[in-house]
Motif scaffolding. Structure first.
Motif, PDB file in Angstrom:
ATOM      1  N   LEU A  23      80.111  94.173 117.495  1.00 23.50           N
ATOM      2  CA  LEU A  23      81.243  93.378 117.987  1.00 23.50           C
ATOM      3  C   LEU A  23      81.531  93.681 119.456  1.00 23.50           C
ATOM      4  O   LEU A  23      81.788  92.764 120.245  1.00 23.50           O
ATOM      5  CB  LEU A  23      82.481  93.624 117.125  1.00 23.50           C
ATOM      6  N   GLU A  24      81.492  94.938 119.831  1.00 26.67           N
ATOM      7  CA  GLU A  24      81.722  95.296 121.238  1.00 26.67           C
ATOM      8  C   GLU A  24      80.628  94.721 122.130  1.00 26.67           C
ATOM      9  O   GLU A  24      80.901  94.235 123.219  1.00 26.67           O
ATOM     10  CB  GLU A  24      81.805  96.827 121.395  1.00 26.67           C
ATOM     11  N   TRP A  25      79.378  94.772 121.661  1.00 29.90           N
ATOM     12  CA  TRP A  25      78.270  94.216 122.432  1.00 29.90           C
ATOM     13  C   TRP A  25      78.447  92.707 122.597  1.00 29.90           C
ATOM     14  O   TRP A  25      78.284  92.172 123.697  1.00 29.90           O
ATOM     15  CB  TRP A  25      76.930  94.526 121.747  1.00 29.90           C
ATOM     16  N   LEU A  26      78.783  92.014 121.503  1.00 32.19           N
ATOM     17  CA  LEU A  26      78.987  90.567 121.574  1.00 32.19           C
ATOM     18  C   LEU A  26      80.117  90.216 122.546  1.00 32.19           C
ATOM     19  O   LEU A  26      80.029  89.236 123.285  1.00 32.19           O
ATOM     20  CB  LEU A  26      79.283  90.003 120.183  1.00 32.19           C
ATOM     21  N   ASP A  27      81.172  91.032 122.554  1.00 31.48           N
ATOM     22  CA  ASP A  27      82.279  90.801 123.483  1.00 31.48           C
ATOM     23  C   ASP A  27      81.843  91.074 124.922  1.00 31.48           C
ATOM     24  O   ASP A  27      82.113  90.274 125.820  1.00 31.48           O
ATOM     25  CB  ASP A  27      83.463  91.694 123.098  1.00 31.48           C
ATOM     26  N   GLU A  28      81.156  92.165 125.131  1.00 37.45           N
ATOM     27  CA  GLU A  28      80.696  92.535 126.476  1.00 37.45           C
ATOM     28  C   GLU A  28      79.787  91.457 127.067  1.00 37.45           C
ATOM     29  O   GLU A  28      79.838  91.172 128.271  1.00 37.45           O
ATOM     30  CB  GLU A  28      79.936  93.862 126.386  1.00 37.45           C
ATOM     31  N   LYS A  29      78.970  90.835 126.232  1.00 31.37           N
ATOM     32  CA  LYS A  29      78.028  89.802 126.687  1.00 31.37           C
ATOM     33  C   LYS A  29      78.633  88.396 126.650  1.00 31.37           C
ATOM     34  O   LYS A  29      77.944  87.415 126.874  1.00 31.37           O
ATOM     35  CB  LYS A  29      76.758  89.832 125.832  1.00 31.37           C
ATOM     36  N   CYS A  30      79.923  88.286 126.345  1.00 33.48           N
ATOM     37  CA  CYS A  30      80.675  87.026 126.325  1.00 33.48           C
ATOM     38  C   CYS A  30      80.225  86.049 125.238  1.00 33.48           C
ATOM     39  O   CYS A  30      80.436  84.847 125.348  1.00 33.48           O
ATOM     40  CB  CYS A  30      80.652  86.340 127.691  1.00 33.48           C
ATOM     41  N   PHE A  31      79.606  86.560 124.174  1.00 31.39           N
ATOM     42  CA  PHE A  31      79.305  85.712 123.023  1.00 31.39           C
ATOM     43  C   PHE A  31      80.562  85.506 122.181  1.00 31.39           C
ATOM     44  O   PHE A  31      80.686  84.519 121.468  1.00 31.39           O
ATOM     45  CB  PHE A  31      78.212  86.336 122.143  1.00 31.39           C
ATOM     46  N   VAL A  32      81.476  86.475 122.242  1.00 32.71           N
ATOM     47  CA  VAL A  32      82.737  86.391 121.507  1.00 32.71           C
ATOM     48  C   VAL A  32      83.859  86.853 122.428  1.00 32.71           C
ATOM     49  O   VAL A  32      83.614  87.427 123.490  1.00 32.71           O
ATOM     50  CB  VAL A  32      82.742  87.269 120.224  1.00 32.71           C
ATOM     51  N   HIS A  33      85.076  86.605 122.007  1.00 36.72           N
ATOM     52  CA  HIS A  33      86.213  87.214 122.673  1.00 36.72           C
ATOM     53  C   HIS A  33      87.097  87.825 121.599  1.00 36.72           C
ATOM     54  O   HIS A  33      86.980  87.495 120.422  1.00 36.72           O
ATOM     55  CB  HIS A  33      86.968  86.236 123.570  1.00 36.72           C
ATOM     56  N   LYS A  34      87.930  88.746 122.030  1.00 34.49           N
ATOM     57  CA  LYS A  34      88.788  89.422 121.069  1.00 34.49           C
ATOM     58  C   LYS A  34      90.227  89.385 121.548  1.00 34.49           C
ATOM     59  O   LYS A  34      90.490  89.335 122.745  1.00 34.49           O
ATOM     60  CB  LYS A  34      88.323  90.859 120.820  1.00 34.49           C
ATOM     61  N   VAL A  35      91.116  89.394 120.570  1.00 30.48           N
ATOM     62  CA  VAL A  35      92.544  89.421 120.863  1.00 30.48           C
ATOM     63  C   VAL A  35      93.177  90.349 119.839  1.00 30.48           C
ATOM     64  O   VAL A  35      92.782  90.378 118.674  1.00 30.48           O
ATOM     65  CB  VAL A  35      93.155  88.003 120.818  1.00 30.48           C
ATOM     66  N   VAL A  36      94.130  91.130 120.286  1.00 30.81           N
ATOM     67  CA  VAL A  36      94.803  92.050 119.376  1.00 30.81           C
ATOM     68  C   VAL A  36      96.086  91.394 118.871  1.00 30.81           C
ATOM     69  O   VAL A  36      96.803  90.749 119.620  1.00 30.81           O
ATOM     70  CB  VAL A  36      95.088  93.413 120.052  1.00 30.81           C
ATOM     71  N   GLY A  37      96.332  91.544 117.576  1.00 33.13           N
ATOM     72  CA  GLY A  37      97.545  91.000 116.977  1.00 33.13           C
ATOM     73  C   GLY A  37      98.664  92.023 117.006  1.00 33.13           C
ATOM     74  O   GLY A  37      98.468  93.177 117.423  1.00 33.13           O
ATOM     75  N   ASP A  38      99.841  91.611 116.558  1.00 34.27           N
ATOM     76  CA  ASP A  38     100.973  92.540 116.480  1.00 34.27           C
ATOM     77  C   ASP A  38     100.674  93.718 115.559  1.00 34.27           C
ATOM     78  O   ASP A  38     101.256  94.780 115.697  1.00 34.27           O
ATOM     79  CB  ASP A  38     102.232  91.817 115.980  1.00 34.27           C
ATOM     80  N   ASP A  39      99.751  93.495 114.612  1.00 35.41           N
ATOM     81  CA  ASP A  39      99.371  94.566 113.694  1.00 35.41           C
ATOM     82  C   ASP A  39      98.406  95.561 114.352  1.00 35.41           C
ATOM     83  O   ASP A  39      97.944  96.486 113.713  1.00 35.41           O
ATOM     84  CB  ASP A  39      98.748  93.992 112.423  1.00 35.41           C
ATOM     85  N   ARG A  40      98.114  95.349 115.637  1.00 29.56           N
ATOM     86  CA  ARG A  40      97.233  96.193 116.445  1.00 29.56           C
ATOM     87  C   ARG A  40      95.792  96.186 115.956  1.00 29.56           C
ATOM     88  O   ARG A  40      95.034  97.115 116.181  1.00 29.56           O
ATOM     89  CB  ARG A  40      97.766  97.621 116.541  1.00 29.56           C
ATOM     90  N   ILE A  41      95.431  95.122 115.270  1.00 33.39           N
ATOM     91  CA  ILE A  41      94.063  94.955 114.790  1.00 33.39           C
ATOM     92  C   ILE A  41      93.387  93.890 115.638  1.00 33.39           C
ATOM     93  O   ILE A  41      93.966  92.833 115.904  1.00 33.39           O
ATOM     94  CB  ILE A  41      94.058  94.533 113.294  1.00 33.39           C
ATOM     95  N   TRP A  42      92.163  94.175 116.071  1.00 34.72           N
ATOM     96  CA  TRP A  42      91.407  93.216 116.862  1.00 34.72           C
ATOM     97  C   TRP A  42      90.943  92.062 115.991  1.00 34.72           C
ATOM     98  O   TRP A  42      90.506  92.257 114.862  1.00 34.72           O
ATOM     99  CB  TRP A  42      90.184  93.882 117.505  1.00 34.72           C
ATOM    100  N   HIS A  43      90.997  90.852 116.534  1.00 31.64           N
ATOM    101  CA  HIS A  43      90.487  89.642 115.909  1.00 31.64           C
ATOM    102  C   HIS A  43      89.406  89.104 116.847  1.00 31.64           C
ATOM    103  O   HIS A  43      89.602  89.059 118.066  1.00 31.64           O
ATOM    104  CB  HIS A  43      91.594  88.598 115.747  1.00 31.64           C
ATOM    105  N   PHE A  44      88.278  88.674 116.290  1.00 35.63           N
ATOM    106  CA  PHE A  44      87.132  88.231 117.075  1.00 35.63           C
ATOM    107  C   PHE A  44      86.820  86.769 116.776  1.00 35.63           C
ATOM    108  O   PHE A  44      86.912  86.330 115.644  1.00 35.63           O
ATOM    109  CB  PHE A  44      85.900  89.072 116.731  1.00 35.63           C
ATOM    110  N   ARG A  45      86.435  86.044 117.832  1.00 33.06           N
ATOM    111  CA  ARG A  45      86.042  84.640 117.672  1.00 33.06           C
ATOM    112  C   ARG A  45      84.864  84.344 118.584  1.00 33.06           C
ATOM    113  O   ARG A  45      84.819  84.793 119.735  1.00 33.06           O
ATOM    114  CB  ARG A  45      87.195  83.707 118.035  1.00 33.06           C
TER     115      ARG A  45
END
Length: 129
Positions: free
Chosen positions: A51-73
């Motif tokens: 997941l971190e690799w996909l985010d770093e390479k811009c295949f996905v993005h992540k957003v943190v919710g109020d529950d402090r859990i990352w969500h990926f798309r």
């Protein structure tokens, strides 16, 4: 898509990215783990690394919710624009609002540099309302 960008293709990257491409919303690490059941198993650390690799390479993005859990798309474009997210206050579902840009046009104090802008709309999703 991974190969077209000249990146190394691994079974884990392909599995996780395929799951995210099939989703219509941002999903958590745990939701991805559930979708991997019955498939060749990735351990939790490997899943985080993918997941971190996909985010770093811009295949996905992540957003943190109020529950402090990352969500990926998965990103529909390689160079994604900054956009708003909607977070349901009841079920914690996070949905990308691709048509609403997260922009800030005012000047920052001298020496400051903007890197990213986050805009989150909170409320109740259609299922919870």
């Amino acid at each position: 898509m991974i190969r077209r960008r000249g990146e190394r293709v691994t079974p884990g990257r392909v599995q996780v990215f395929a799951i995210l491409l099939a989703e219509q919303r941002a999903v958590t690490h745990q939701e991805i783990e559930k979708r991997l059941l019955g498939k060749p198993r990735l351990n939790r650390v490997t899943l985080y690394r993918v997941l971190e690799w996909l985010d770093e390479k811009c295949f996905v993005h992540k957003v943190v919710g109020d529950d402090r859990i990352w969500h990926f798309r998965a990103n529909s474009q390689v160079a994604h624009h900054q956009h708003a997210h909607f977070e349901c206050m009841r079920c914690t579902r996070v949905v990308c609002l691709d048509d609403i840009r997260a922009e800030y046009d005012s000047p920052l104090p001298a020496g400051y540099q903007s890197r990213e802008i986050e805009l989150r709309v909170k409320g109740l999703c259609a299922e919870c309302a």
